[in-house]
Scaffold this motif. Sequence first.
Motif, PDB file in Angstrom:
ATOM      1  N   THR A  44       0.604  -1.019  -0.154  1.00  0.00           N
ATOM      2  CA  THR A  44      -0.120  -0.045   0.147  1.00  0.00           C
ATOM      3  C   THR A  44       1.195   1.117  -0.402  1.00  0.00           C
ATOM      4  O   THR A  44       0.320   2.113  -0.199  1.00  0.00           O
ATOM      5  N   ARG A  45       2.082   0.922  -0.212  1.00  0.00           N
ATOM      6  CA  ARG A  45       3.570   2.320   0.398  1.00  0.00           C
ATOM      7  C   ARG A  45       4.589   2.645  -1.100  1.00  0.00           C
ATOM      8  O   ARG A  45       5.610   2.091  -0.700  1.00  0.00           O
ATOM      9  N   ILE A  46       3.665   1.684  -2.372  1.00  0.00           N
ATOM     10  CA  ILE A  46       4.662   2.318  -3.037  1.00  0.00           C
ATOM     11  C   ILE A  46       4.755   3.045  -4.555  1.00  0.00           C
ATOM     12  O   ILE A  46       3.619   3.141  -4.252  1.00  0.00           O
ATOM     13  N   ALA A  47       5.658   4.046  -4.480  1.00  0.00           N
ATOM     14  CA  ALA A  47       5.643   4.622  -5.166  1.00  0.00           C
ATOM     15  C   ALA A  47       5.971   4.842  -6.552  1.00  0.00           C
ATOM     16  O   ALA A  47       6.467   3.389  -6.844  1.00  0.00           O
ATOM     17  N   VAL A  48       5.776   5.406  -7.678  1.00  0.00           N
ATOM     18  CA  VAL A  48       6.373   5.198  -8.977  1.00  0.00           C
ATOM     19  C   VAL A  48       7.213   6.503  -9.218  1.00  0.00           C
ATOM     20  O   VAL A  48       6.887   8.038  -8.087  1.00  0.00           O
ATOM     21  N   SER A  49       8.755   6.611  -9.706  1.00  0.00           N
ATOM     22  CA  SER A  49       8.861   8.332 -10.005  1.00  0.00           C
ATOM     23  C   SER A  49       9.486   6.908 -11.458  1.00  0.00           C
ATOM     24  O   SER A  49       9.639   6.267 -12.111  1.00  0.00           O
ATOM     25  N   GLY A  50       9.954   8.418 -12.012  1.00  0.00           N
ATOM     26  CA  GLY A  50      10.446   8.187 -13.489  1.00  0.00           C
ATOM     27  C   GLY A  50      10.997   9.430 -13.895  1.00  0.00           C
ATOM     28  O   GLY A  50      11.192  10.559 -13.227  1.00  0.00           O
TER      29      GLY A  50
END
Length: 288
Positions: free
Chosen positions: A133-139
């Motif tokens: 429930t605490r997974i971020a995404v980055s690019g």
Amino acid sequence: MTPASLTSEQLDAILDLQGHEPCPGVEIEFERILGELPDGHSVYATIYRPSHLSSQPAPGLLAFHGGGFIAGNPNGCGEIAKTLALSLGITTVSASYRLASEGEPSYPGIFEEASLSWRWILDHAVELNIDPTRIAVSGESAGVLQAAHLAVESPLLSLDPQTHRPAALISLWGCFDYVARWFDRGQSPGAEADLLGTTYLQDPRLYHIVSPVKYATAPLPPAILVYGSQDRVVHLRQGKIAHAAWQAAGARSELKILDNIGHDTIGDTRYPREQALHAAVKFLAAHL
């Protein structure tokens, strides 16, 4: 631990412009296979873990590298991955995606790979000691395309509507509106022409379809948008467009503008990049 409190050896390993060099306090696993698509394209990842895992599941990050859709690899996300492992105990899965070449655009397969990567990190959350429930995404640069589409729950992805969505978005000098980018560039093709295999004049509808901002409606995860004031590759206006879209959707958004920095590592950028990393740590500490 924050970027300001890292050792000089750790900072050198973080700001080495490569991402795959060893870093004290971080374990790096190369070429972990995440899966294969029906068309034969394999997806793999570089995984960055803190050397000492917490006793409880920690936040995670799914990252996508830059390279103008034609270059780069998952090692390129080492800068932010190492920083987050040391500062917040975050494990990062830096995923690969197909690269375009002359006559072979990577759209739409690139979105199938982003979907596969998101499913993989959720399915392996226990193994990675990650709270799903605490997974971020980055690019970074071109990689913002996949990260942003995941953040807005784009219909271009193939995901179960009931799956966990990203808890936050980190955008580092990325594009959200490819129509605006066409005009920002003086109506000339950019890297997205390789991604799509066409220019805006040839297929304006497609440029609308792949723009993440098109799907930026509530609810949206909190986002931090980092841009260089001197960026001539991805104009600062892209950050302002995304920031306005997030605000219009009632979501939290932070626009971080770095002075005297061009696109990513163009120029003497060590100090501005440290600023960007510090902002990302502070942001994720507040929202994850």
